[in-house]
Design a protein around this motif. Structure first.
Motif, mmCIF file in Angstrom:
data_model
loop_
_atom_site.group_PDB
_atom_site.id
_atom_site.type_symbol
_atom_site.label_atom_id
_atom_site.label_comp_id
_atom_site.label_asym_id
_atom_site.label_seq_id
_atom_site.Cartn_x
_atom_site.Cartn_y
_atom_site.Cartn_z
ATOM 1 N N ALA A 81 0.715 -1.284 0.048
ATOM 2 C CA ALA A 81 0.133 -0.076 -0.096
ATOM 3 C C ALA A 81 0.824 1.433 -0.135
ATOM 4 O O ALA A 81 0.566 2.255 -0.719
ATOM 5 C CB ALA A 81 -0.885 -0.156 1.118
ATOM 6 N N ASN A 82 2.035 1.394 0.649
ATOM 7 C CA ASN A 82 2.825 2.366 0.755
ATOM 8 C C ASN A 82 3.368 2.631 -0.502
ATOM 9 O O ASN A 82 3.888 3.985 -1.014
ATOM 10 C CB ASN A 82 3.869 2.367 1.951
ATOM 11 C CG ASN A 82 3.316 2.562 3.377
ATOM 12 O OD1 ASN A 82 2.166 2.966 3.497
ATOM 13 N ND2 ASN A 82 3.853 1.900 4.251
ATOM 14 N N VAL A 83 3.831 1.515 -1.265
ATOM 15 C CA VAL A 83 4.447 1.759 -2.588
ATOM 16 C C VAL A 83 3.410 2.338 -3.649
ATOM 17 O O VAL A 83 3.898 3.129 -4.346
ATOM 18 C CB VAL A 83 5.053 0.368 -3.032
ATOM 19 C CG1 VAL A 83 5.556 0.499 -4.642
ATOM 20 C CG2 VAL A 83 6.268 0.023 -2.375
ATOM 21 N N ILE A 84 2.269 1.944 -3.498
ATOM 22 C CA ILE A 84 1.134 2.267 -4.402
ATOM 23 C C ILE A 84 1.008 3.925 -4.037
ATOM 24 O O ILE A 84 0.750 4.778 -4.859
ATOM 25 C CB ILE A 84 0.135 1.592 -4.017
ATOM 26 C CG1 ILE A 84 0.304 0.271 -4.726
ATOM 27 C CG2 ILE A 84 -1.207 2.328 -4.960
ATOM 28 C CD1 ILE A 84 -0.904 -0.930 -4.590
ATOM 29 N N GLY A 85 0.915 4.252 -2.756
ATOM 30 C CA GLY A 85 0.892 5.624 -2.245
ATOM 31 C C GLY A 85 1.884 6.493 -2.792
ATOM 32 O O GLY A 85 1.631 7.648 -3.285
ATOM 33 N N ALA A 86 3.150 5.977 -2.600
ATOM 34 C CA ALA A 86 4.274 6.880 -3.195
ATOM 35 C C ALA A 86 4.412 6.872 -4.762
ATOM 36 O O ALA A 86 4.462 8.046 -5.109
ATOM 37 C CB ALA A 86 5.836 6.062 -2.734
ATOM 38 N N ALA A 87 3.655 5.940 -5.475
ATOM 39 C CA ALA A 87 3.604 6.052 -6.735
ATOM 40 C C ALA A 87 2.573 7.202 -7.270
ATOM 41 O O ALA A 87 2.931 7.931 -8.087
ATOM 42 C CB ALA A 87 3.344 4.646 -7.358
ATOM 43 N N ILE A 88 1.440 7.148 -6.411
ATOM 44 C CA ILE A 88 0.596 8.129 -6.685
ATOM 45 C C ILE A 88 1.245 9.533 -6.359
ATOM 46 O O ILE A 88 0.964 10.440 -7.202
ATOM 47 C CB ILE A 88 -0.770 7.787 -5.883
ATOM 48 C CG1 ILE A 88 -1.393 6.673 -6.379
ATOM 49 C CG2 ILE A 88 -1.824 9.063 -5.871
ATOM 50 C CD1 ILE A 88 -2.596 6.163 -5.541
ATOM 51 N N LEU A 89 2.016 9.738 -5.184
ATOM 52 C CA LEU A 89 2.545 10.979 -5.001
ATOM 53 C C LEU A 89 3.333 11.410 -6.066
ATOM 54 O O LEU A 89 3.514 12.631 -6.554
ATOM 55 C CB LEU A 89 3.157 10.757 -3.817
ATOM 56 C CG LEU A 89 2.239 10.857 -2.295
ATOM 57 C CD1 LEU A 89 3.164 10.367 -1.241
ATOM 58 C CD2 LEU A 89 1.520 11.942 -2.139
ATOM 59 N N ASN A 90 4.023 10.495 -6.548
ATOM 60 C CA ASN A 90 5.052 10.874 -7.449
ATOM 61 C C ASN A 90 4.757 11.108 -8.835
ATOM 62 O O ASN A 90 4.934 12.040 -9.567
ATOM 63 C CB ASN A 90 6.414 9.812 -7.424
ATOM 64 C CG ASN A 90 7.292 9.929 -6.387
ATOM 65 O OD1 ASN A 90 7.557 11.113 -5.850
ATOM 66 N ND2 ASN A 90 8.011 8.971 -5.959
ATOM 67 N N GLU A 91 3.953 10.163 -9.361
ATOM 68 C CA GLU A 91 3.484 10.132 -10.608
ATOM 69 C C GLU A 91 2.264 11.090 -10.987
ATOM 70 O O GLU A 91 2.063 11.446 -12.230
ATOM 71 C CB GLU A 91 3.272 8.783 -11.332
ATOM 72 C CG GLU A 91 4.607 7.841 -11.160
ATOM 73 C CD GLU A 91 5.675 8.512 -11.834
ATOM 74 O OE1 GLU A 91 5.428 8.932 -12.967
ATOM 75 O OE2 GLU A 91 6.896 8.505 -11.288
ATOM 76 N N PHE A 92 1.356 11.282 -10.010
ATOM 77 C CA PHE A 92 0.183 12.049 -10.137
ATOM 78 C C PHE A 92 0.581 13.693 -9.681
ATOM 79 O O PHE A 92 0.827 14.455 -10.490
ATOM 80 C CB PHE A 92 -0.939 11.649 -9.439
ATOM 81 C CG PHE A 92 -2.144 12.479 -9.957
ATOM 82 C CD1 PHE A 92 -2.760 12.435 -11.110
ATOM 83 C CD2 PHE A 92 -2.532 13.076 -8.654
ATOM 84 C CE1 PHE A 92 -3.870 13.517 -11.200
ATOM 85 C CE2 PHE A 92 -3.614 14.161 -8.895
ATOM 86 C CZ PHE A 92 -4.394 14.195 -10.151
ATOM 87 N N PHE A 93 0.665 13.670 -8.291
ATOM 88 C CA PHE A 93 0.803 14.728 -7.872
ATOM 89 C C PHE A 93 2.137 15.428 -8.172
ATOM 90 O O PHE A 93 2.036 16.761 -8.299
ATOM 91 C CB PHE A 93 0.804 14.741 -6.214
ATOM 92 C CG PHE A 93 -0.656 14.372 -5.695
ATOM 93 C CD1 PHE A 93 -1.624 15.432 -5.792
ATOM 94 C CD2 PHE A 93 -1.017 13.243 -5.427
ATOM 95 C CE1 PHE A 93 -2.947 15.112 -5.275
ATOM 96 C CE2 PHE A 93 -2.192 12.840 -4.758
ATOM 97 C CZ PHE A 93 -3.192 13.826 -4.744
#
Length: 131
Positions: A81-93
């Motif tokens: 879940a944390n890797v997915i969260g980091a991916a959203i932070l980096n790749e989207f935000f």
């Protein structure tokens, strides 16, 4: 490095890297990684965007907890879940609010790491004391 290169470097904003955001998500949680991204956004004068990152991080934290509880998932699944969260932070935000191609100087990771370790230790001792 020439004087001209050094001078152009000094005008670049100092930001924490995408790699650091991923590391913080893995070592601590998505909320810690979001704080790193929020710091970058504040450095760039993007307070409203930093607020959106905070909203995402809090909602994501609660959603992750609810899913973990509802499906009786192992606590080790939080790493995914944390890797997915980091991916959203980096790749989207990051890409939306900072931009993929922004040049910047990497800011030292020592201060946020010391703060995060301190917070983690306090939480650990509080949890151990309540057991």
């Amino acid at each position: 490095m020439t004087a001209e290169e050094g001078n152009s470097q000094s005008h670049l904003p100092q930001l924490y890297s995408k790699s650091l955001i991923l590391v913080f998500a893995l070592l601590f949680s998505t909320i810690f990684a979001a704080v790193i991204l929020m710091s970058n956004l504040r450095t760039l004068g993007k307070k409203k965007e930093a607020g959106w990152v905070l909203v995402f991080a809090v909602v994501y934290l609660f959603a992750t907890a609810i899913v973990m509880q509802a499906f009786s998932l192992s606590p080790s699944m939080t790493a995914i879940a944390n890797v997915i969260g980091a991916a959203i932070l980096n790749e989207f935000f990051w890409n939306k609010f900072i931009g993929r191609d922004l040049e910047y100087q990497k800011k030292s990771w020592m201060k946020p790491m010391l703060i995060a370790v301190g917070i983690a230790l306090v939480l650990f001792f509080v949890l151990m004391g309540s057991m």
